[in-house]
Enzyme design. Structure first.
Site, PDB file in Angstrom:
ATOM      1  N   HIS A 290      64.721 -98.983  85.770  1.00 36.94           N
ATOM      2  CA  HIS A 290      64.374 -97.813  86.591  1.00 36.94           C
ATOM      3  C   HIS A 290      64.048 -96.627  85.704  1.00 36.94           C
ATOM      4  O   HIS A 290      64.469 -96.585  84.539  1.00 36.94           O
ATOM      5  CB  HIS A 290      65.546 -97.445  87.511  1.00 36.94           C
ATOM      6  CG  HIS A 290      66.738 -96.966  86.754  1.00 36.94           C
ATOM      7  ND1 HIS A 290      67.620 -97.842  86.138  1.00 36.94           N
ATOM      8  CD2 HIS A 290      67.169 -95.723  86.440  1.00 36.94           C
ATOM      9  CE1 HIS A 290      68.543 -97.147  85.507  1.00 36.94           C
ATOM     10  NE2 HIS A 290      68.293 -95.843  85.666  1.00 36.94           N
TER      11      HIS A 290
ATOM     12  N   HIS B 107      61.532 -91.856  81.090  1.00 41.78           N
ATOM     13  CA  HIS B 107      61.506 -93.088  80.299  1.00 41.78           C
ATOM     14  C   HIS B 107      62.187 -94.187  81.103  1.00 41.78           C
ATOM     15  O   HIS B 107      62.875 -93.895  82.096  1.00 41.78           O
ATOM     16  CB  HIS B 107      62.292 -92.880  78.999  1.00 41.78           C
ATOM     17  CG  HIS B 107      63.752 -92.656  79.300  1.00 41.78           C
ATOM     18  ND1 HIS B 107      64.252 -91.418  79.645  1.00 41.78           N
ATOM     19  CD2 HIS B 107      64.794 -93.518  79.384  1.00 41.78           C
ATOM     20  CE1 HIS B 107      65.551 -91.541  79.920  1.00 41.78           C
ATOM     21  NE2 HIS B 107      65.899 -92.800  79.764  1.00 41.78           N
TER      22      HIS B 107
HETATM   23  O1  3AM Z   1      67.356 -93.449  82.092  1.00 42.96           O
HETATM   24  P1  3AM Z   1      68.733 -93.663  82.581  1.00 42.96           P
HETATM   25  O2  3AM Z   1      69.305 -92.501  83.306  1.00 42.96           O
HETATM   26  O3  3AM Z   1      68.936 -94.942  83.257  1.00 42.96           O
HETATM   27  O4  3AM Z   1      71.892 -92.821  81.967  1.00 42.96           O
HETATM   28  C1  3AM Z   1      71.498 -92.701  80.628  1.00 42.96           C
HETATM   29  C2  3AM Z   1      70.025 -92.839  80.440  1.00 42.96           C
HETATM   30  O5  3AM Z   1      69.554 -93.874  81.249  1.00 42.96           O
HETATM   31  C3  3AM Z   1      71.964 -93.910  79.862  1.00 42.96           C
HETATM   32  O6  3AM Z   1      71.141 -93.958  78.723  1.00 42.96           O
HETATM   33  C4  3AM Z   1      69.921 -93.322  78.999  1.00 42.96           C
HETATM   34  C5  3AM Z   1      69.657 -92.218  78.008  1.00 42.96           C
HETATM   35  O7  3AM Z   1      70.704 -91.291  78.036  1.00 42.96           O
HETATM   36  N1  3AM Z   1      73.366 -93.802  79.515  1.00 42.96           N
HETATM   37  C6  3AM Z   1      74.008 -92.692  79.095  1.00 42.96           C
HETATM   38  N2  3AM Z   1      75.315 -92.970  78.888  1.00 42.96           N
HETATM   39  C7  3AM Z   1      75.487 -94.277  79.177  1.00 42.96           C
HETATM   40  C8  3AM Z   1      76.586 -95.171  79.150  1.00 42.96           C
HETATM   41  N3  3AM Z   1      77.805 -94.775  78.744  1.00 42.96           N
HETATM   42  C9  3AM Z   1      74.237 -94.806  79.594  1.00 42.96           C
HETATM   43  N4  3AM Z   1      74.068 -96.081  79.968  1.00 42.96           N
HETATM   44  C10 3AM Z   1      75.176 -96.863  79.912  1.00 42.96           C
HETATM   45  N5  3AM Z   1      76.384 -96.444  79.519  1.00 42.96           N
END
Ligand code: 3AM
Length: 178
Positions: free
Chosen positions: A125, A43
């Site tokens: 991304h 996603h």
């Molecule tokens: O798809 P990505 O990896 O960019 O990294 C986590 C993921 O994004 C992000 O939310 C998405 C679904 O889990 N994520 C998890 N914890 C986070 C945080 N504390 C976060 N993004 C920002 N701050």
């Protein structure tokens, strides 16, 4: 009081694009490069909300329902690695303005609703590998993956039986592309 859920807004990828990405990833990255995300979990995050109560979720859903943004075409023609966050990702050389505006709006609404938003700029991304702690060779995406984005989705993130699962809870249409 209702239990809180770990939530985020994201763009879902069409199933055939997910399948092509997973095939390309398997061809180009060895098993020790990092931990691959399950195809179903691929996603593009727009705004991470963190743990949210039922009440706050409903308020955020109402705000999301007021967004009137045009759809756009997303082209995945870039790939890279962030060693600090230990991810290998896919992205766009020129993210469409509609995508940046949509993420800005959702992040502003989240912030106003008390969900902490990282001050770091938004880098759209799709995470392909996590725990990618050593530098790996990143080939350019083999061919252009392009698809129309006509909606955005609210997901719940759960960690169950050693697996991460993202469940769509709600979705909102974008306006038809001009
Ligand atoms: O798809 P990505 O990896 O960019 O990294 C986590 C993921 O994004 C992000 O939310 C998405 C679904 O889990 N994520 C998890 N914890 C986070 C945080 N504390 C976060 N993004 C920002 N701050």
């Amino acid at each position: 009081m209702s239990e809180s859920k770990r939530l985020f807004f994201a763009i879902a990828l069409p199933e055939e694009i997910r399948a092509q990405i997973v095939y390309w990833r398997a061809q180009h990255f060895s098993a020790d490069a990092g931990r691959p995300l399950a195809a179903a979990n691929l996603h593009l995050t727009l705004a991470f909300l963190g743990n949210v109560s039922g009440k706050k979720q409903r308020a955020l859903e109402q705000l999301a329902g007021r967004i009137r943004q045009p759809g756009f075409t997303l082209t995945l023609d870039d790939a890279g690695q962030w060693l600090r966050s230990r991810v290998v990702w896919l992205g766009s050389r020129q993210p469409p303005r509609g995508l940046l505006q949509l993420a800005d709006m959702l992040r502003a609404q989240a912030s106003r609703s008390g969900c902490y938003q990282s001050p770091q700029p938004f880098h759209p991304h799709i995470t392909l590998l996590r725990d990618a702690s050593h530098a790996v060779n990143i080939p350019p995406p083999g061919f252009r993956w392009s698809f129309p984005v006509q909606e955005f989705v609210l997901y719940e993130s759960q960690f169950l039986n050693g697996r991460t699962r993202y469940t769509p809870l709600n979705r909102w249409p974008l306006k038809t592309e001009q």
